[in-house]
Design a protein around this motif. Structure first.
Motif, PDB file in Angstrom:
ATOM      1  N   MET A   1      49.714  64.237  50.831  1.00 25.31           N
ATOM      2  CA  MET A   1      50.981  64.092  50.083  1.00 25.31           C
ATOM      3  C   MET A   1      50.701  64.219  48.584  1.00 25.31           C
ATOM      4  N   PRO A   2      51.529  64.951  47.857  1.00 24.46           N
ATOM      5  CA  PRO A   2      51.269  65.098  46.423  1.00 24.46           C
ATOM      6  C   PRO A   2      51.350  63.750  45.719  1.00 24.46           C
ATOM      7  N   SER A   3      50.585  63.600  44.647  1.00 26.72           N
ATOM      8  CA  SER A   3      50.525  62.322  43.951  1.00 26.72           C
ATOM      9  C   SER A   3      51.814  62.059  43.178  1.00 26.72           C
ATOM     10  N   LYS A   4      51.945  60.790  42.715  1.00 30.44           N
ATOM     11  CA  LYS A   4      53.135  60.390  41.960  1.00 30.44           C
ATOM     12  C   LYS A   4      53.277  61.214  40.688  1.00 30.44           C
ATOM     13  N   VAL A   5      52.148  61.406  40.017  1.00 32.86           N
ATOM     14  CA  VAL A   5      52.184  62.215  38.797  1.00 32.86           C
ATOM     15  C   VAL A   5      52.657  63.621  39.126  1.00 32.86           C
ATOM     16  N   ARG A   7      54.721  64.433  41.416  1.00 33.03           N
ATOM     17  CA  ARG A   7      56.180  64.394  41.635  1.00 33.03           C
ATOM     18  C   ARG A   7      56.919  64.361  40.300  1.00 33.03           C
ATOM     19  N   GLU A  42      53.994  59.756  30.763  1.00 30.10           N
ATOM     20  CA  GLU A  42      53.100  60.770  31.347  1.00 30.10           C
ATOM     21  C   GLU A  42      53.526  62.165  30.896  1.00 30.10           C
ATOM     22  N   ARG A 230      33.586  59.863  34.103  1.00 24.66           N
ATOM     23  CA  ARG A 230      33.181  59.025  35.224  1.00 24.66           C
ATOM     24  C   ARG A 230      31.670  58.963  35.352  1.00 24.66           C
ATOM     25  N   ARG A 268      43.717  62.478  41.879  1.00 24.90           N
ATOM     26  CA  ARG A 268      43.443  62.848  40.487  1.00 24.90           C
ATOM     27  C   ARG A 268      41.988  62.592  40.088  1.00 24.90           C
ATOM     28  N   PHE A 269      41.355  61.611  40.754  1.00 22.71           N
ATOM     29  CA  PHE A 269      39.954  61.344  40.428  1.00 22.71           C
ATOM     30  C   PHE A 269      39.064  62.535  40.779  1.00 22.71           C
ATOM     31  N   SER A 415      44.577  52.170  25.371  1.00 24.46           N
ATOM     32  CA  SER A 415      44.832  51.305  26.526  1.00 24.46           C
ATOM     33  C   SER A 415      43.601  51.074  27.380  1.00 24.46           C
ATOM     34  N   LEU A 416      42.638  51.960  27.307  1.00 20.35           N
ATOM     35  CA  LEU A 416      41.492  51.875  28.210  1.00 20.35           C
ATOM     36  C   LEU A 416      40.330  51.077  27.626  1.00 20.35           C
ATOM     37  N   SER A 417      40.185  51.125  26.329  1.00 18.33           N
ATOM     38  CA  SER A 417      38.980  50.575  25.707  1.00 18.33           C
ATOM     39  C   SER A 417      38.880  49.064  25.879  1.00 18.33           C
ATOM     40  N   THR A 453      34.013  53.351  29.864  1.00 14.52           N
ATOM     41  CA  THR A 453      33.234  54.363  30.581  1.00 14.52           C
ATOM     42  C   THR A 453      33.901  55.741  30.582  1.00 14.52           C
TER      43      THR A 453
END
Lengths: 591, 96
Positions: A1-5, A7, A42, A230, A268-269, A415-417, A453
């Protein structure tokens, strides 16, 4: 199934997002329905806008993509003016002041504290200067990287600027390539320095010569599937294809089309080109490219120039960047200026642009080492130019520790750091300069500091790699770094070996001082730091030097990600004024 | 030393825990990261991921462990954790 992004992208993506941006700008930030924030934020990325982190709601980071980091002085001036007028937040940064621009490792420009209400005016100003934020982020062709001095560099095989302009024009805003499974990063290198850093890109054109019908043709070898993200960094791999300059667009279209059609849209990963290359192998990539995506017979790879590469190569016989005075092919000079952690005050950006214009420069370049180049300085003018006052802060001859330092955005906005980055790297560099003897023969020493990371500061390809973590010290949780050593590109590209974990941030300068002492005492002859590391095995590298407290003081040791802004007087999340309206006043909420 | 297996960023549940690895004939302590993860889109299960810092460990190679929980299992775990937390808090109140 396609991802939310996927869609969200199916519903609205690409050029049409602009209409919605204009509408929200007109109606105000609070017109974006709260339950649609994730979807809209997004989509906004496609137009170069990232919503800033928790505590800074309603403020955006804006990324301006400049192909190969190249601009005219007039364009640089526009960047400075936009930054001065719009990139201002509720609180100043203690090192950088009120308004500034960040030059990134992908030769783009990032501005912070942008209000959605200002975006139409900003777009107008940028576009009237020929600048754009289009596809600066999101799942598409990102900013194309390469040497900004292509066509001027006296040390190059092919002038790639016309090719990059063609790729930029053809693939930006092109419906066929608007919606890829994931980001698509391209490097085009025509110089002998390896300044495109193609090894860490999805698609890399590397300079090469191939004998075809008895003639030596200058062009490119084609590598695919590089990337740092990653735990699985990859160097781009050869698909045994030589590409003439006139075929670059067709090959690039073919490979990005292949990625569009065959990349993973479920996960997505797993969606980057490097994983498709892992899965298929380079031979299959080549054969599918040949059979389904290009209309001519692809020649096999030519002779590359890799053994000459010195950009970020950790060599002892050549500097690894563009800082300093260099010869152009036309007898003039380009001058590389060191911009510590890539951040420049808006006023300084404007001053530099004016200065470049005054000296009849037609080219400004941003490099992947977060520095800036001014091109076309006439021989007769060189001494005057070098004596200009703005070059005192942005030096063509900086101290090695100031010169080699790169840092990502960090907890200031991202947001990630999980750690503070830029201000800390500035303080590290200053402390090192004051307190640590530079090992003999070292002109540039590369320290890359990333806040998590993710790999925005390219930590795997530095002499010393610092990656944000946490540790416990005297019973308190404090910001810390994992430490890697000996990464770099060049003839034999190599990712860093990770040797220490969770070194408290205030003990990093002492660690580096101790490490350099060990290097100085034990190296053989003129062995570069990178060679010194390469000569040692993992066990020896771990524990090679001890972390240590020194006179260095770290004001950001606590948990900066929990603040609304790390430098605010009242930094508590609850003290945040965000979200705010167009005038910066808090928007009342129901709760 | 190998690189970390798990990514660590601001969305990681815990980036600083005290962990312990134990086997037949060995026991070592190390800092650890622990993360609760669901797929970003259409999640069908919960992953609970644990990695001890490999630089501090000699007895096991660099690795992360992962268990997969259904929604019901995740809820059951949450309830047990909640109960355990309450017991700790009760002790603290009794014996401040």
């Amino acid at each position: 199934m396609p991802s939310k992004v996927e869609r969200w992208k199916d519903e609205t993506y690409g050029m049409e997002i602009r209409d919605h941006l204009e509408r929200f700008a007109e109606e105000g930030f609070d017109a974006i329905p709260e339950d649609e924030h994730d979807a809209w934020f997004e989509r906004f990325k496609w137009w170069g806008l990232y919503h800033q982190r928790k505590g800074q709601e309603s403020y955006f980071m804006m990324r301006i993509g400049t192909p190969m980091g190249r601009m005219t002085p007039a364009q640089l001036r526009t960047v400075g003016e936009v930054a001065r007028e719009y990139a201002t937040g509720p609180v100043d940064n203690p090192e950088f002041g009120h308004a500034y621009a960040d030059f990134t490792t992908r030769q783009s420009i990032q501005l912070h504290w942008i209000k959605i209400e200002d975006i139409p005016d900003i777009f107008d100003e940028l576009e009237s200067a020929g600048l754009s934020t289009i596809q600066a982020c999101g799942d598409s062709w990102r900013n194309i990287v390469g040497s900004p001095v292509a066509g001027r560099d006296a040390d190059e095989l092919v002038d790639v600027w016309p090719i990059v302009e063609e790729l930029h024009d053809r693939f930006k805003g092109n419906d066929l390539y608007t919606n890829l499974p994931r980001k698509w990063k391209v490097a085009v290198t025509g110089d002998r320095r390896g300044a495109g850093q193609g090894d860490i890109n999805d698609l890399a054109f590397e300079p090469a010569v191939k004998e075809i019908d008895g003639d030596d043709v200058a062009g490119f070898n084609v590598n695919v599937g590089g990337g740092l993200a990653r735990k699985e960094p990859r160097l781009a791999r050869s698909i045994d294809v030589f590409c003439r300059p006139e075929n670059a667009a067709e090959v690039a279209a073919g490979l990005s089309g292949l990625f569009r059609d065959h990349g993973d849209r479920e996960d997505r990963f797993n969606a980057r080109m490097k994983f498709l290359v892992d899965e298929w192998g380079t031979e299959k990539i080549r054969s599918v490219l040949q059979e389904e995506y290009v209309d001519y017979e692809l020649p096999t790879a030519g002779q590359g120039l890799r053994e000459e590469y010195d950009y970020n190569a950790g060599r002892s016989d050549a500097p690894g960047d563009y800082v300093g005075v260099h010869d152009q092919a036309d007898g003039q000079h380009f001058v590389g200026l060191s911009v510590l952690v890539g951040r420049m005050a808006a006023e300084d950006v404007i001053e530099l642009a004016d200065l470049a214009e005054e000296y009849d420069s037609e080219m400004i370049g941003l490099t992947q080492r977060q520095n800036v180049i001014v091109g076309d300085i006439a021989d007769d003018d060189l001494d005057d130019f070098l004596a200009e006052s703005v070059l005192e802060d942005y030096s063509p001859d900086p101290h090695p520790f100031m010169r080699g330092s790169i840092a990502c955005t960090g907890t200031e906005y991202c947001s990630l750091s999980i750690v503070e980055t830029k201000n800390r790297m500035v303080r590290y560099a200053r402390w090192l300069k004051e307190n640590v003897p530079v090992p003999e023969g070292v002109s540039d020493f590369h320290i890359h500091l990333s806040g998590c990371t993710a790999s925005c500061a390219q930590p795997q390809i530095a002499d010393i790699s610092l990656r944000g973590m946490k540790t416990r010290k005297d019973g308190e949780a404090v910001e810390a770094f994992d430490v890697g050593l000996g990464g770099g590109l060049g003839e034999n590209p190599q990712f860093a070996d990770w040797v220490e974990m969770r070194v408290p941030a205030d003990e990093i300068p002492g660690y580096i001082a101790n490490l350099l002492e060990v290097y100085e005492a034990n190296r053989e002859g003129q062995e570069s730091f990178r060679e010194f590391v390469a000569d040692r095995d993992e066990d020896e590298l771990t524990g090679l030097a001890e972390p240590e407290e020194t006179s260095y003081e770290d004001p950001y040791l606590g948990n900066t990600k929990m603040t609304w802004y790390p430098y605010a007087e009242d930094e508590e999340m609850s003290a945040s004024p965000a979200p705010t309206n167009a005038s910066g006043e808090p928007i009342p909420t129901d709760d | 030393m190998a690189d970390r297996v798990l990514k660590v960023n601001a969305f990681t549940t815990f980036d600083l825990l005290e962990g312990r690895v134990e086997g037949h004939g060995f026991a070592e302590e190390a800092f650890a990261t622990l993360n609760v993860r669901t797929a970003r889109e259409n999640p069908e299960s919960v992953s609970l991921e644990l990695e001890l810092d490999n630089v501090e460990l000699d007895s096991v190679p660099a690795h992360a462990d992962r268990v997969t929980l259904s929604a019901a299992e995740a809820r059951e775990l949450a309830a047990e954790l909640e109960g355990a937390a309450k017991r700790i808090e009760a002790t603290e109140e009794d014996d401040p």
